[in-house]
Design a protein around this motif. Structure first.
Motif, short mmCIF file in Angstrom:
data_model
loop_
_atom_site.label_atom_id
_atom_site.label_comp_id
_atom_site.label_asym_id
_atom_site.label_seq_id
_atom_site.Cartn_x
_atom_site.Cartn_y
_atom_site.Cartn_z
N THR A 1 11.29 15.00 -6.78
CA THR A 1 11.81 14.11 -5.74
C THR A 1 12.80 14.85 -4.86
O THR A 1 13.86 15.28 -5.32
N GLN A 2 12.46 15.00 -3.59
CA GLN A 2 13.35 15.64 -2.63
C GLN A 2 12.87 15.27 -1.22
O GLN A 2 11.82 14.65 -1.06
N ALA A 3 13.63 15.68 -0.21
CA ALA A 3 13.34 15.27 1.16
C ALA A 3 11.99 15.77 1.66
O ALA A 3 11.50 15.28 2.68
N GLN A 4 11.40 16.71 0.97
CA GLN A 4 10.05 17.18 1.30
C GLN A 4 9.06 16.01 1.31
O GLN A 4 8.05 16.05 2.02
N PHE A 5 9.37 14.95 0.55
CA PHE A 5 8.48 13.80 0.43
C PHE A 5 9.15 12.52 0.96
O PHE A 5 8.74 11.41 0.60
N ALA A 6 10.13 12.69 1.81
CA ALA A 6 10.93 11.55 2.26
C ALA A 6 10.10 10.45 2.89
O ALA A 6 10.39 9.26 2.71
N GLY A 7 9.06 10.81 3.64
CA GLY A 7 8.26 9.80 4.33
C GLY A 7 7.71 8.74 3.40
O GLY A 7 7.65 7.56 3.76
N TYR A 8 7.32 9.16 2.20
CA TYR A 8 6.73 8.22 1.24
C TYR A 8 7.80 7.32 0.63
O TYR A 8 7.59 6.11 0.48
N TYR A 9 8.94 7.92 0.29
CA TYR A 9 10.02 7.11 -0.27
C TYR A 9 10.58 6.13 0.77
O TYR A 9 10.91 4.99 0.45
N VAL A 10 10.67 6.59 2.02
CA VAL A 10 11.15 5.72 3.10
C VAL A 10 10.17 4.57 3.32
O VAL A 10 10.58 3.41 3.46
N ALA A 11 8.86 4.88 3.33
CA ALA A 11 7.85 3.83 3.53
C ALA A 11 7.95 2.76 2.45
O ALA A 11 7.76 1.57 2.73
N LYS A 12 8.25 3.19 1.24
CA LYS A 12 8.37 2.21 0.15
C LYS A 12 9.66 1.40 0.28
O LYS A 12 9.66 0.17 0.17
N GLU A 13 10.76 2.10 0.55
CA GLU A 13 12.07 1.46 0.64
C GLU A 13 12.16 0.48 1.81
O GLU A 13 12.74 -0.60 1.69
N LYS A 14 11.58 0.85 2.94
CA LYS A 14 11.68 0.02 4.15
C LYS A 14 10.61 -1.07 4.21
O LYS A 14 10.56 -1.83 5.18
N GLY A 15 9.75 -1.13 3.19
CA GLY A 15 8.76 -2.21 3.13
C GLY A 15 7.50 -1.96 3.92
O GLY A 15 6.68 -2.87 4.10
N PHE A 16 7.29 -0.72 4.37
CA PHE A 16 6.08 -0.42 5.14
C PHE A 16 4.82 -0.56 4.28
O PHE A 16 3.77 -0.98 4.76
N TYR A 17 4.95 -0.18 3.01
CA TYR A 17 3.80 -0.34 2.10
C TYR A 17 3.56 -1.81 1.80
O TYR A 17 2.41 -2.27 1.74
N ASP A 18 4.64 -2.55 1.61
CA ASP A 18 4.50 -3.99 1.36
C ASP A 18 3.78 -4.66 2.53
O ASP A 18 2.90 -5.51 2.33
N ASP A 19 4.17 -4.28 3.74
CA ASP A 19 3.56 -4.86 4.93
C ASP A 19 2.06 -4.56 4.99
O ASP A 19 1.30 -5.32 5.62
N ALA A 20 1.66 -3.46 4.35
CA ALA A 20 0.25 -3.06 4.35
C ALA A 20 -0.48 -3.57 3.10
O ALA A 20 -1.59 -3.12 2.80
#
Length: 332
Positions: A38-57
């Motif tokens: 877990t590091q910023a190399q994969f931030a996009g995926y963690y952000v998508a989960k945290e901000k609800g982008f995956y939930d919205d999908a």
């Protein structure tokens, strides 16, 4: 009468629970295997989960960190993931060996791989590598290096006219302890570990693979070819890629918040805010310009680099069916 009312209430409550339960079950599960911890190399995926982008999908995404003993192609081949993050050299080599990986999206547009050397070794250009000891990552990460040495016609078997390859762990100890003249680094991670360890930038010489003409595509999203025959799977991956790219866009626009989200998801507690914020800034340079759709020209460049391995190429023939736009084209 009271019993009838209670029964009616219970039935309504059960019905409501059933509806809610059905809604929860409607979210499609996606198991994502990362290439590293877990590091910023994969931030996009963690952000998508945290901000609800995956939930919205309508997705329930399980992000599985990697590590030194985790090979994403093996994980997906064993059924442990629906989609993996991997470097294209590793993915294409795995495909040739029988794990039919297909690139469905390419969030990283630019390579962050470098060889970092101590200036005191006298190395000023690749011509000076001969006779030197170079630290190289393995587990699939050695392929770009081997292709580069082949292009330079420098054998990796040691000797005055070759280079001695030191199997580098996932740290920079060999250069700090002077066991190697150069070590493998990423622009966003290990290079800064050397700086933080006390060796200033003006005492280092860096060779970016991108500038040496041997850059290969890094963090892409890969699935198993057979799964793409299922229209429901393609739809699920289209929603996953779309939401993930929203995460990457958000990370570029809010780097400090994205780094904080990464830290919150680091179960090991090994990462620091300073390092993750700095890494996020460098990662954003690598994802810049990507809308998730693989550029066929970038793919061809990577393949040609890997085929140029002389007597020991990374892949022995041009792959067929190793990438598809079917998923990104299905994004609504």
């Amino acid at each position: 009468m009271k019993k009838l009312l209670l029964g009616a209430v219970a039935a309504v409550a059960f019905g409501a629970f059933g509806v809610a339960g059905g809604a929860a079950q409607a979210a499609d599960t996606v198991n994502l295997q990362l290439k590293w911890v877990t590091q910023a190399q994969f931030a996009g995926y963690y952000v998508a989960k945290e901000k609800g982008f995956y939930d919205d999908a309508d997705l329930d995404v399980n992000i599985k960190p990697g590590g030194p003993d985790i090979a994403p192609p093996q994980v997906i081949a064993g059924g442990g993931a629906d989609v993996i993050v991997d470097w294209m050299p590793s993915a294409l080599a795995s495909r040739e060996k029988g794990v039919a990986l297909v690139n469905i999206a390419q969030p990283f547009k630019t390579s962050g791989m470098m060889l970092t050397c101590r200036k005191e070794t006298g190395i000023t250009s690749p011509d000076d590598f001969k006779g030197k000891t170079l630290g190289v990552w393995f587990f699939g990460n050695e392929y770009p290096f081997l292709s580069w040495m082949s292009k330079l016609q420098i054998p990796t078997s040691g000797g005055a006219e070759g280079v001695s390859v030191l199997k580098q762990g996932f740290n920079v100890d060999p250069i700090l302890q002077k066991q190697a003249d150069c070590v493998s680094t990423m622009t966003y991670n290990e290079y800064w570990q050397i700086i933080d360890a006390g060796i200033p930038a003006d005492e280092l010489v860096v060779f970016k693979y991108e500038e040496q003409g041997v850059a290969t595509l890094e963090d892409g999203l890969y699935v198993l070819e057979d799964n793409l025959k299922d229209a429901a799977f393609v739809d699920k991956m289209a929603r996953f890629v779309s939401a993930s790219m929203k995460g990457w866009d958000y990370a570029r626009n809010h780097p400090e918040e994205a780094a904080e989200i990464v830290l919150e998801n680091d179960a090991t507690g090994a990462q620091t805010e300073k390092h993750q914020v700095r890494m996020m800034g460098e990662i954003n340079k690598l994802t810049s310009g990507s809308d998730g759709k693989l550029d066929p020209a970038d793919y061809e460049r990577t393949v040609n680099t890997l085929l140029g391995g002389g007597s020991d190429p990374v892949i022995t023939k041009k792959p067929e069916g190793a990438w598809t736009h079917a998923v990104v084209d299905a994004i609504k």
